[in-house]
Design a protein around this motif. Structure first.
Motif, PDB file in Angstrom:
ATOM      1  N   LEU A 113      43.706 100.235  -3.556  1.00 21.62           N
ATOM      2  CA  LEU A 113      42.316  99.980  -3.184  1.00 21.62           C
ATOM      3  C   LEU A 113      41.364 100.789  -4.048  1.00 21.62           C
ATOM      4  O   LEU A 113      40.377 100.262  -4.578  1.00 21.62           O
ATOM      5  N   SER A 114      41.658 102.068  -4.220  1.00 25.35           N
ATOM      6  CA  SER A 114      40.785 102.944  -4.993  1.00 25.35           C
ATOM      7  C   SER A 114      40.718 102.529  -6.457  1.00 25.35           C
ATOM      8  O   SER A 114      39.635 102.481  -7.053  1.00 25.35           O
ATOM      9  N   LEU A 115      41.877 102.198  -7.046  1.00 24.04           N
ATOM     10  CA  LEU A 115      41.897 101.791  -8.455  1.00 24.04           C
ATOM     11  C   LEU A 115      41.173 100.462  -8.661  1.00 24.04           C
ATOM     12  O   LEU A 115      40.436 100.292  -9.650  1.00 24.04           O
ATOM     13  N   SER A 116      41.372  99.533  -7.751  1.00 24.48           N
ATOM     14  CA  SER A 116      40.705  98.226  -7.866  1.00 24.48           C
ATOM     15  C   SER A 116      39.195  98.388  -7.792  1.00 24.48           C
ATOM     16  O   SER A 116      38.448  97.791  -8.576  1.00 24.48           O
ATOM     17  N   LEU A 117      38.728  99.216  -6.853  1.00 29.54           N
ATOM     18  CA  LEU A 117      37.289  99.433  -6.713  1.00 29.54           C
ATOM     19  C   LEU A 117      36.709 100.194  -7.887  1.00 29.54           C
ATOM     20  O   LEU A 117      35.554  99.975  -8.262  1.00 29.54           O
ATOM     21  N   ILE A 168      38.999 105.425   4.338  1.00 28.29           N
ATOM     22  CA  ILE A 168      37.570 105.505   4.009  1.00 28.29           C
ATOM     23  C   ILE A 168      37.360 106.249   2.696  1.00 28.29           C
ATOM     24  O   ILE A 168      36.567 105.839   1.843  1.00 28.29           O
ATOM     25  N   ARG A 169      38.074 107.341   2.515  1.00 33.42           N
ATOM     26  CA  ARG A 169      37.912 108.134   1.302  1.00 33.42           C
ATOM     27  C   ARG A 169      38.352 107.366   0.061  1.00 33.42           C
ATOM     28  O   ARG A 169      37.917 107.656  -1.056  1.00 33.42           O
ATOM     29  N   ALA A 170      39.212 106.354   0.245  1.00 31.27           N
ATOM     30  CA  ALA A 170      39.681 105.566  -0.893  1.00 31.27           C
ATOM     31  C   ALA A 170      38.591 104.657  -1.438  1.00 31.27           C
ATOM     32  O   ALA A 170      38.559 104.372  -2.642  1.00 31.27           O
ATOM     33  N   TRP A 171      37.687 104.157  -0.553  1.00 32.55           N
ATOM     34  CA  TRP A 171      36.666 103.222  -1.027  1.00 32.55           C
ATOM     35  C   TRP A 171      35.250 103.778  -1.039  1.00 32.55           C
ATOM     36  O   TRP A 171      34.380 103.257  -1.737  1.00 32.55           O
ATOM     37  N   LEU A 172      34.998 104.844  -0.273  1.00 31.25           N
ATOM     38  CA  LEU A 172      33.626 105.325  -0.131  1.00 31.25           C
ATOM     39  C   LEU A 172      32.971 105.738  -1.452  1.00 31.25           C
ATOM     40  O   LEU A 172      31.824 105.338  -1.713  1.00 31.25           O
ATOM     41  N   PRO A 173      33.621 106.536  -2.327  1.00 27.48           N
ATOM     42  CA  PRO A 173      32.949 106.935  -3.587  1.00 27.48           C
ATOM     43  C   PRO A 173      32.530 105.738  -4.439  1.00 27.48           C
ATOM     44  O   PRO A 173      31.424 105.734  -4.999  1.00 27.48           O
ATOM     45  N   CYS A 174      33.388 104.732  -4.536  1.00 29.99           N
ATOM     46  CA  CYS A 174      33.069 103.572  -5.376  1.00 29.99           C
ATOM     47  C   CYS A 174      31.926 102.759  -4.781  1.00 29.99           C
ATOM     48  O   CYS A 174      31.051 102.270  -5.504  1.00 29.99           O
ATOM     49  N   VAL A 175      31.925 102.616  -3.451  1.00 23.27           N
ATOM     50  CA  VAL A 175      30.841 101.878  -2.794  1.00 23.27           C
ATOM     51  C   VAL A 175      29.520 102.618  -2.980  1.00 23.27           C
ATOM     52  O   VAL A 175      28.476 102.002  -3.239  1.00 23.27           O
ATOM     53  N   LEU A 176      29.545 103.930  -2.864  1.00 25.59           N
ATOM     54  CA  LEU A 176      28.331 104.716  -3.068  1.00 25.59           C
ATOM     55  C   LEU A 176      27.841 104.612  -4.513  1.00 25.59           C
ATOM     56  O   LEU A 176      26.638 104.532  -4.778  1.00 25.59           O
TER      57      LEU A 176
END
Length: 205
Positions: A113-117, A168-176
Motif C-alpha cells: 500500500l505504501s509503495l503504491s501510494l 493508517i501510517r502506511a497511507w497517511l503521509p502520501c495522502v497528506l
C-alpha cells in the motif's frame, strides 16, 4: 504581484472550505472500511469525526494554499500561471481517486500500500506541479502532520489498535502529500485569477 486584503480573505475562505470538504470525503471513505479518521467517544458529525478535525484541516489548507504562490514568487517558479481551472479540477479528481482506491482496494500488505501510494503521489506531483516549492511543501506537510498524528495516538487522543494504526501510517503521509499539492494548485489558481482581475481593473482606469 500584490494581493489586496479582500483578495487574501476570499482565497482563505475558499481554501478553508476546500480543506473541510477533503477531510469529510476522507472520513466518509474510511468509514466504508469501518475505520473512522479518529475514534473518539463523543463526536459532532455524522461522519464520526470531531468538529476540530475539519477545522484544523481547513485552517492548514488555507495556510498552505496562501503559501504556495508566495514561495513560487520567491523561488522564481512562475510556470503555474499557465495553468487553468480544468487542470486544477483534474488534480482534485486524481486526489479523490487516490483516497477512493485506499478505501476500496485490499492490498496484500501495508508495504505494498505504501509503495503504491508513493508512486501515485510522485506521479500527481509530476503531472500537476513539477516545482521545487510544491515538492518541498508537500514533503514538509506529510512529515509534520504524520508526526502530530503519531503524538495524538501516543497520548491516547486517537484510540486505534496497533493493526489499524499501522494501516493508517502506511497511507497517511502520501495522502497528506497529495493533499498539499492539490490545495497548493487551488491556491495558485486563485492567485492567478486575482492577478488577472487586478490587471483588468488597472487597464480600465
Amino acid at each position: 504581484m500584490k494581493a489586496t486584503l479582500a483578495q487574501l480573505c476570499f482565497r482563505g475562505i475558499v481554501l478553508f472550505t476546500t480543506g473541510v470538504f477533503f477531510t469529510l470525503i476522507l472520513s466518509l471513505l474510511q468509514i466504508q472500511r469501518n475505520l473512522p479518521l479518529l475514534k473518539l467517544p463523543i463526536t459532532f458529525s455524522v461522519l464520526y469525526s470531531p468538529w476540530w478535525v475539519p477545522a484544523i484541516s481547513g485552517t492548514a489548507s488555507a495556510i498552505v494554499g496562501l503559501l504556495y504562490p508566495c514561495l513560487d514568487q520567491k523561488l522564481g517558479e512562475h510556470q503555474f500561471y499557465e495553468q487553468e481551472w480544468s487542470n486544477v479540477i483534474r488534480c482534485v479528481g486524481v486526489f479523490i481517486g487516490i483516497n477512493h482506491a485506499i478505501a476500496k482496494i485490499n492490498f496484500t500488505s501495508n508495504l505494498q500500500l505504501s509503495l503504491s501510494l508513493t508512486v501515485l503521489s510522485i506521479g500527481l506531483w509530476w503531472w500537476f506541479d513539477r516545482t521545487t516549492s510544491g515538492l518541498g511543501l508537500g514533503v514538509s506537510i506529510a512529515v509534520i502532520a504524520t508526526f502530530i498524528t503519531q503524538m495524538l495516538v501516543y497520548h491516547g487522543v486517537c484510540n486505534y489498535t496497533e493493526h489499524d494504526f499501522l494501516y493508517i501510517r502506511a497511507w497517511l503521509p502520501c495522502v497528506l502529500f497529495c493533499g498539499g499539492i492539490t490545495v497548493g494548485n487551488i491556491g495558485r489558481q486563485l492567485a492567478v485569477d486575482d492577478f488577472i482581475d487586478s490587471e483588468r481593473k488597472r487597464h480600465r482606469e
